[in-house]
Design a protein around this motif. Sequence first.
Motif, PDB file in Angstrom:
ATOM      1  N   VAL A 147      82.834  58.097  31.746  1.00 46.85           N
ATOM      2  CA  VAL A 147      83.142  57.163  30.663  1.00 46.85           C
ATOM      3  C   VAL A 147      84.088  56.065  31.148  1.00 46.85           C
ATOM      4  O   VAL A 147      83.840  54.871  30.942  1.00 46.85           O
ATOM      5  N   VAL A 148      85.181  56.457  31.795  1.00 49.53           N
ATOM      6  CA  VAL A 148      86.168  55.473  32.256  1.00 49.53           C
ATOM      7  C   VAL A 148      85.574  54.579  33.341  1.00 49.53           C
ATOM      8  O   VAL A 148      85.792  53.363  33.365  1.00 49.53           O
ATOM      9  N   GLY A 149      84.803  55.177  34.234  1.00 52.41           N
ATOM     10  CA  GLY A 149      84.206  54.415  35.322  1.00 52.41           C
ATOM     11  C   GLY A 149      82.973  53.623  34.940  1.00 52.41           C
ATOM     12  O   GLY A 149      82.446  52.859  35.754  1.00 52.41           O
ATOM     13  N   LYS A 150      82.500  53.802  33.693  1.00 53.83           N
ATOM     14  CA  LYS A 150      81.296  53.113  33.213  1.00 53.83           C
ATOM     15  C   LYS A 150      80.152  53.261  34.227  1.00 53.83           C
ATOM     16  O   LYS A 150      79.506  52.288  34.631  1.00 53.83           O
ATOM     17  N   ILE A 151      79.921  54.500  34.605  1.00 53.65           N
ATOM     18  CA  ILE A 151      78.920  54.795  35.626  1.00 53.65           C
ATOM     19  C   ILE A 151      77.523  54.766  34.997  1.00 53.65           C
ATOM     20  O   ILE A 151      77.262  55.491  34.029  1.00 53.65           O
ATOM     21  N   PRO A 152      76.603  53.953  35.521  1.00 50.55           N
ATOM     22  CA  PRO A 152      75.242  53.916  34.954  1.00 50.55           C
ATOM     23  C   PRO A 152      74.561  55.280  35.057  1.00 50.55           C
ATOM     24  O   PRO A 152      74.797  56.047  36.007  1.00 50.55           O
ATOM     25  N   LEU A 153      73.721  55.575  34.088  1.00 50.98           N
ATOM     26  CA  LEU A 153      73.035  56.866  34.092  1.00 50.98           C
ATOM     27  C   LEU A 153      72.149  57.029  35.322  1.00 50.98           C
ATOM     28  O   LEU A 153      71.969  58.141  35.812  1.00 50.98           O
ATOM     29  N   ASP A 154      71.595  55.925  35.836  1.00 51.23           N
ATOM     30  CA  ASP A 154      70.801  56.021  37.061  1.00 51.23           C
ATOM     31  C   ASP A 154      71.637  56.499  38.240  1.00 51.23           C
ATOM     32  O   ASP A 154      71.134  57.178  39.142  1.00 51.23           O
ATOM     33  N   THR A 155      72.935  56.160  38.224  1.00 53.77           N
ATOM     34  CA  THR A 155      73.833  56.635  39.278  1.00 53.77           C
ATOM     35  C   THR A 155      74.204  58.097  39.045  1.00 53.77           C
ATOM     36  O   THR A 155      74.260  58.897  39.988  1.00 53.77           O
ATOM     37  N   LEU A 156      74.448  58.464  37.787  1.00 53.46           N
ATOM     38  CA  LEU A 156      74.782  59.859  37.472  1.00 53.46           C
ATOM     39  C   LEU A 156      73.645  60.803  37.884  1.00 53.46           C
ATOM     40  O   LEU A 156      73.884  61.979  38.167  1.00 53.46           O
ATOM     41  N   TRP A 157      72.427  60.293  37.897  1.00 51.56           N
ATOM     42  CA  TRP A 157      71.285  61.105  38.314  1.00 51.56           C
ATOM     43  C   TRP A 157      71.484  61.666  39.724  1.00 51.56           C
ATOM     44  O   TRP A 157      70.967  62.729  40.064  1.00 51.56           O
TER      45      TRP A 157
END
Length: 478
Positions: free
Chosen positions: A446-456
């Motif tokens: 949340v804080v890092g605003k990490i795109p879901l494609d990256t979280l994958w």
Amino acid sequence: MSSEPSAEYDVIVIGGGPAGENAAAYAIADSDRTAAIVERELLGGECSYWACMPSKALLRPGHLLAAARAVPGIDANGLDAEAVLARRDRIVHDHDDSGQVEWAESSRIEVIRGAGRLAGERLVEVDGRTLRARHAVVLASGSRARVPDVPGLRDALPWTSRDATNLHEIPQRVVLIGGGVVACEAATWLAALGSEVTLLVRGKALLTNTEPFAGQRVADALAASGVRVLFETEPERVTRSEPKDTGEGRIHGGPVTVRTRGAHSETIEADEIVVAAGRGPATAELGLSSVGLTDGYVEVDDHLSARDVPGQWLYAVGDVNHRAALTHMGKYQARVCGDVIAARAEGRPLAGARYAATADHEQVPQVVFTDPEVAAVGLTEAAARRAGYDVDSVEIDIAVAGSTLARENYSGRAKIVIDTASDTLLGATFVGPEVGELLHAATIAVVGKIPLDTLWHAVPAYPTVSEIWLRLLEARRS
């Protein structure tokens, strides 16, 4: 006019809880600046002696017992209440703050015992003595439990959270007023210790600042443990035979009679009544009027400077500024505040993210240590929509190999809230046994605003409960 100052410090902090300690330490770190903390009670504050630490000490044995009973092959008979309370006492050091004082002195922070109050610009009075701050005064006085204006309630000398966390006698029957975090946690440990608990909740749900399924699951679990949860019900009148101030955490007199109104109108008799109906700022005796402020919360900017006081010398951290009433957020604010004070003292610009507190707007993490636990960060779906975001969400049961191994009949649920414009997380909520350990990964996302494609590509280890992250992403993809 105040008398001539008897001592000067670069920084004076009023309130010696975790937020105050951090503000003082960061403000003078790696310098020859001086700091003093003014504390009227125990250095370490509410968290160390009356809130976070004792409450979690009381909750942990019940959690472990429930976990043991959920795994075949373990003989888990019950709790030894005396041993539970003894461990709690060790964790709060029997209300001896000498260790905290030793830390402060080793950090070059002077501890001044007494009730501190503002007496003008950069002036603090402590029991008739006047101190001057060269650079900053930090208000870190925290909050106090509110007692509702119910006829007879104050006269009955009810327990507040301080009594409940420091109980030395376990009441057989308890009426508990409230439906928030403190009420839910207190109901959890009181029931685990053998009390018959009736929870009076004015609203229609518990934990109303969380996703709806979180409060529902906690309510169901409390009911299953024997707690009687009465929604849309509040006390109308309270009476008590022979009320007596017997000391913190001891039953305050004879039986209590509570007449209720609302969805459940009845008369309940109990051995003790506990008020967990919110908190208010501990500012009534801070002398705010001496610097042009009124009693109440102190509004601050993202540097933690008081908005309505010129000169950038007055700061407020923790509960007293009403941004996020959580110990870890107060400490976070204090770290920012201390860095800001140091930079201003040295004439450095406030350049960089470290000089602005931003996480306490929409990125606050919190764990409610009920059974099941509730762990959440950021915005709920409803809050995100109110804030104007275009959102999507995924909500699924926690059912992975790790949860199956953790205990029989594992029951949990998870939800993520997604900003569709950026495809990043705005919030996440987990409910289940020990899900607090899942939260920091969500906080970073949340804080890092990490795109879901990256979280994958952040692959969860197998077999752990954290594999729920994969299931959430798979559900979104499909």
